[in-house]
Enzyme design. Sequence first.
Site, short mmCIF file in Angstrom:
data_model
loop_
_atom_site.label_atom_id
_atom_site.label_comp_id
_atom_site.label_asym_id
_atom_site.label_seq_id
_atom_site.Cartn_x
_atom_site.Cartn_y
_atom_site.Cartn_z
N ARG A 48 49.98 62.41 66.88
CA ARG A 48 49.80 61.08 67.75
C ARG A 48 51.11 60.39 67.97
NH1 ARG A 48 46.82 62.06 62.94
NH2 ARG A 48 48.73 60.93 61.60
N GLU A 192 50.44 70.26 46.78
CA GLU A 192 49.94 69.31 47.32
C GLU A 192 48.50 68.34 46.42
OE1 GLU A 192 50.32 69.02 50.87
OE2 GLU A 192 52.07 70.23 50.68
N LYS A 207 54.09 85.78 52.53
CA LYS A 207 55.19 86.09 52.54
C LYS A 207 55.34 87.26 51.94
CE LYS A 207 56.21 81.09 51.27
NZ LYS A 207 57.29 79.94 50.05
#
Length: 430
Positions: A48, A192, A207
């Site tokens: 945006r 998170e 990883k």
Amino acid sequence: MSDKPLKVAVLGCGSVGSQVVRLLGEQADDLAARIGAPVELAGVAVRRLEGDREIDVPADLLTTDAEGLVSREDVDVVVELIGGFEPARTLILSALRHGASVVSANKALIAEHGPELFQAAEDAGRDLYYEAAAAGAIPIVRPLRESLAGDRVTRVLGIVNGTTNYVLDKMDSVGAGYEETLTEAQELGYAEADPTADVEGFDAAAKAAILASLAFHTRVTAADVYREGISEITAADARSAQAMGCVVKLLAIAELHDDAVSVRVHPAMIPRSHPLASVREAFNAVFVESDAAGQLMFYGPGAGGSPTASAVLGDLVTVARNRQLDTKGMGESTYAARRVLPIGEARTRYHVNIGVDDRAGVLAAVANAFATHDVSIQTVRQQGRGEEAELVVVSHEATDAQLSATVRELKGMDIVRDVTSVMRVEGEME
């Protein structure tokens, strides 16, 4: 010094992208001197145009047309920092087709679609660099790919996820439970809102695949990596580790076995004397073992906007130099093409907690179950009495299949109330 600017397109302006844009501006003179040409920001692709950002980006550089940006003929390097599989994969392929080199921090994409992307870079005669995808700011890709290219790497052992290391470190240091420690990590910004990718080991597995591919010159994808998370680790597990002089860590482990490799991510107990045991809070570290160099350890922040941007800029300087010299760096090395072992064939030691009846003959019966499946016992001790009686067994090295068969037999024995915990043990205890 060339007067012609090298044009860089950045995909994404989040925590890492914004820091890359900031450093491109603040360090413009130094970057120009190191590269041999001025660096010019060609554009920044965002979702945006409106919204708050960590830095101010000139409006004429912002665009929602990422495909249009990467396909511009004047763009020399594309820095992909949007994450995920799509549209990142499509955009990288498009950038390479249109003649740009690519720098990416996208661990999931590299681990899953690396072969396709590396082949596209090879076909285009361009670079695809991804230092920030393996361990954030820690320089590990280049050492494995270049510094140790003349050596034989035999093992890579790493703490490569800051969220899980923070949680396990607090469980060890203050005796807290998993849920309350995870909540604290979320409040501090170390985890998170949805921590699944971290705590269930998906991030570390991606990883691990990258590190194993580099170390053993073999294509390893995230799907090849055996994975366990930390959500089942309890305060009792942390205390058991302490009683053994160990600490619990979520480890990414890649090992060389003659013509095969094993790659796994899971919690494990490691002795407090091991260098990785001292890696605290949200820091990461990768421990490498090789024939000639011996043991090496790389330590630092594994995530974060500025640290990760540092690794991205390092790759940017390298690919930009290559553009100036009309050459390219090392591509994918898969000449060894070794087999990836299933977890059942992986060998390690185990710590097993067994709730048992408190009566004569129990120890002999339990020892016999281990012997039946050729799992040798290193140490055994009883703790608790009566209904609290528990045997704590540490095995010698055995395969995962042997240990799994042993646990199945133990669970079917009348004298065994439950097998309350099974955890792998890495490193030699004193």
